[in-house]
Design a protein around this motif. Structure first.
Motif, PDB file in Angstrom:
ATOM      1  N   THR A   1       0.818  -1.214   0.000  1.00  0.00           N
ATOM      2  CA  THR A   1       0.000   0.000   0.000  1.00  0.00           C
ATOM      3  C   THR A   1       0.850   1.262   0.000  1.00  0.00           C
ATOM      4  N   ASP A   2       2.156   1.125   0.164  1.00  0.00           N
ATOM      5  CA  ASP A   2       3.087   2.255   0.219  1.00  0.00           C
ATOM      6  C   ASP A   2       3.882   2.322  -1.085  1.00  0.00           C
ATOM      7  N   PRO A   3       3.587   3.252  -1.973  1.00  0.00           N
ATOM      8  CA  PRO A   3       4.289   3.309  -3.264  1.00  0.00           C
ATOM      9  C   PRO A   3       5.801   3.411  -3.119  1.00  0.00           C
ATOM     10  N   ALA A   4       6.262   4.222  -2.164  1.00  0.00           N
ATOM     11  CA  ALA A   4       7.709   4.360  -1.972  1.00  0.00           C
ATOM     12  C   ALA A   4       8.316   3.050  -1.501  1.00  0.00           C
ATOM     13  N   GLY A   5       7.591   2.316  -0.654  1.00  0.00           N
ATOM     14  CA  GLY A   5       8.075   1.029  -0.188  1.00  0.00           C
ATOM     15  C   GLY A   5       8.167   0.014  -1.308  1.00  0.00           C
ATOM     16  N   VAL A   6       7.212   0.054  -2.222  1.00  0.00           N
ATOM     17  CA  VAL A   6       7.258  -0.865  -3.369  1.00  0.00           C
ATOM     18  C   VAL A   6       8.440  -0.521  -4.266  1.00  0.00           C
ATOM     19  N   ARG A   7       8.666   0.765  -4.489  1.00  0.00           N
ATOM     20  CA  ARG A   7       9.820   1.176  -5.295  1.00  0.00           C
ATOM     21  C   ARG A   7      11.126   0.728  -4.638  1.00  0.00           C
ATOM     22  N   SER A   8      11.193   0.823  -3.313  1.00  0.00           N
ATOM     23  CA  SER A   8      12.384   0.393  -2.590  1.00  0.00           C
ATOM     24  C   SER A   8      12.603  -1.113  -2.730  1.00  0.00           C
ATOM     25  N   PHE A   9      11.536  -1.878  -2.676  1.00  0.00           N
ATOM     26  CA  PHE A   9      11.588  -3.336  -2.854  1.00  0.00           C
ATOM     27  C   PHE A   9      12.154  -3.690  -4.227  1.00  0.00           C
ATOM     28  N   VAL A  10      11.638  -3.037  -5.243  1.00  0.00           N
ATOM     29  CA  VAL A  10      12.095  -3.308  -6.611  1.00  0.00           C
ATOM     30  C   VAL A  10      13.539  -2.840  -6.793  1.00  0.00           C
ATOM     31  N   ALA A  11      13.862  -1.682  -6.241  1.00  0.00           N
ATOM     32  CA  ALA A  11      15.231  -1.153  -6.361  1.00  0.00           C
ATOM     33  C   ALA A  11      16.236  -2.080  -5.682  1.00  0.00           C
ATOM     34  N   ALA A  12      15.866  -2.652  -4.540  1.00  0.00           N
ATOM     35  CA  ALA A  12      16.765  -3.573  -3.835  1.00  0.00           C
ATOM     36  C   ALA A  12      17.035  -4.809  -4.680  1.00  0.00           C
ATOM     37  N   ALA A  13      15.993  -5.318  -5.325  1.00  0.00           N
ATOM     38  CA  ALA A  13      16.166  -6.486  -6.186  1.00  0.00           C
ATOM     39  C   ALA A  13      17.054  -6.148  -7.380  1.00  0.00           C
ATOM     40  N   HIS A  14      16.801  -4.991  -7.987  1.00  0.00           N
ATOM     41  CA  HIS A  14      17.582  -4.585  -9.156  1.00  0.00           C
ATOM     42  C   HIS A  14      19.040  -4.342  -8.783  1.00  0.00           C
ATOM     43  N   SER A  15      19.265  -3.747  -7.614  1.00  0.00           N
ATOM     44  CA  SER A  15      20.637  -3.504  -7.159  1.00  0.00           C
ATOM     45  C   SER A  15      21.388  -4.812  -6.928  1.00  0.00           C
ATOM     46  N   ARG A  16      20.692  -5.808  -6.408  1.00  0.00           N
ATOM     47  CA  ARG A  16      21.332  -7.086  -6.087  1.00  0.00           C
ATOM     48  C   ARG A  16      21.615  -7.915  -7.336  1.00  0.00           C
ATOM     49  N   TYR A  17      20.673  -7.932  -8.280  1.00  0.00           N
ATOM     50  CA  TYR A  17      20.776  -8.847  -9.423  1.00  0.00           C
ATOM     51  C   TYR A  17      21.031  -8.154 -10.763  1.00  0.00           C
ATOM     52  N   GLY A  18      20.827  -6.846 -10.816  1.00  0.00           N
ATOM     53  CA  GLY A  18      21.067  -6.128 -12.053  1.00  0.00           C
ATOM     54  C   GLY A  18      19.925  -6.161 -13.038  1.00  0.00           C
ATOM     55  N   ARG A  19      18.827  -6.819 -12.682  1.00  0.00           N
ATOM     56  CA  ARG A  19      17.670  -6.872 -13.562  1.00  0.00           C
ATOM     57  C   ARG A  19      16.445  -7.345 -12.765  1.00  0.00           C
ATOM     58  N   VAL A  20      15.286  -7.162 -13.337  1.00  0.00           N
ATOM     59  CA  VAL A  20      14.035  -7.655 -12.770  1.00  0.00           C
ATOM     60  C   VAL A  20      13.287  -8.318 -13.917  1.00  0.00           C
ATOM     61  N   ASP A  21      13.136  -9.620 -13.844  1.00  0.00           N
ATOM     62  CA  ASP A  21      12.511 -10.347 -14.954  1.00  0.00           C
ATOM     63  C   ASP A  21      11.024 -10.560 -14.770  1.00  0.00           C
ATOM     64  N   VAL A  22      10.601 -10.828 -13.530  1.00  0.00           N
ATOM     65  CA  VAL A  22       9.197 -11.159 -13.274  1.00  0.00           C
ATOM     66  C   VAL A  22       8.747 -10.507 -11.978  1.00  0.00           C
TER      67      VAL A  22
END
Length: 247
Positions: free
Chosen positions: A69-90
């Motif tokens: 429900t927190d847009p900034a929190g969702v962006r942080s979740f996605v950014a953490a994944a992208h930072s760790r793996y370099g991409r987001v596939d699914v």
């Protein structure tokens, strides 16, 4: 131990509502198939235990606190994944609640909470991953709806409204996309913790009585795996998975 497909490269898969039920089962199944799973939920203790168990079995998992429900929190979740793996596939938009009630009970706070989690949460996920996927020129968004998005039953009017909306969003996104795949999965009666959010004891008892025919959450995990493991030019747009005995 993971059992990766011989034809599908490991993907980075983000799963919301991953601490229990369909989210947990999906995380376990995808990790066992060799995919990297990024687990998001509010219950960090459960996320930590799930991550440790997946890794102990030879899988790849990473957890990050998430409130959809927190847009900034969702962006942080996605950014953490992208930072760790370099991409987001699914992205698997799975988080949801189901506090069923009659409309004349006027449980307005519950209505708003369902809209916030079941609908806005999905929109927040789409908004966070879509620019990355468009930049990659590839990606896959899997939205978990419900058979309640195909019909309406007494006590489920608002819940059904949110799930109908998820199906509409999915179809609209599909039509706008040529490189990002979109799948909506509609589970029938499935064993999970959804009934715990029902505040009306009579309705809760009635629903839990029906759960005798429910399928395990692993069945939905299998459906997610089937959809994301298709070749890049194949988009499985909709899957309905319900108990054989469900009317």
């Amino acid at each position: 131990m993971p059992n990766p497909s011989t034809t599908v490269a490991p993907k980075v898969v983000l799963i919301t509502g991953a601490s229990s039920g369909i989210g947990e089962a999906t995380a376990r199944r995808l990790a066992s198939a060799g995919h990297h799973v990024v687990l998001g939920a509010r219950r960090t203790g459960r996320l930590s235990a799930l991550t440790q168990d997946i890794e102990a079995r030879g899988g790849s998992a990473f957890a990050h606190v998430l409130d959809v429900t927190d847009p900034a929190g969702v962006r942080s979740f996605v950014a953490a994944a992208h930072s760790r793996y370099g991409r987001v596939d699914v992205l698997v938009n799975n988080a949801g609640i189901m506090p069923l009630s009659r409309l004349d009970a006027l449980r307005i706070d519950e209505w708003n909470r369902m809209i916030d989690v079941n609908l806005r949460g999905v929109l927040h996920g789409i908004a966070a991953v879509l620019p990355l996927m468009q930049a990659q020129r590839s990606g896959h968004i899997v939205n978990i709806s419900s058979v309640s998005g195909l019909r309406v039953d007494p006590t489920a009017a608002v819940y059904s409204a949110t799930k109908h909306a998820v199906r509409a969003l999915s179809e609209g996104l599909r039509q706008e996309s040529r490189e990002v795949r979109v799948t909506v999965i509609s589970p029938g009666l499935t064993r999970s913790e959804l009934t715990a959010s029902i505040g009306d004891s009579g309705i809760k008892d009635a629903v839990e009585t029906q759960m005798g025919i429910a399928i395990p959450a692993t069945a939905i995990g299998e459906a997610v795996l089937y959809a994301i493991d298709q070749p890049a030019d194949v988009d499985v747009n909709e899957l309905v998975v319900r108990p054989t005995a469900q009317g």
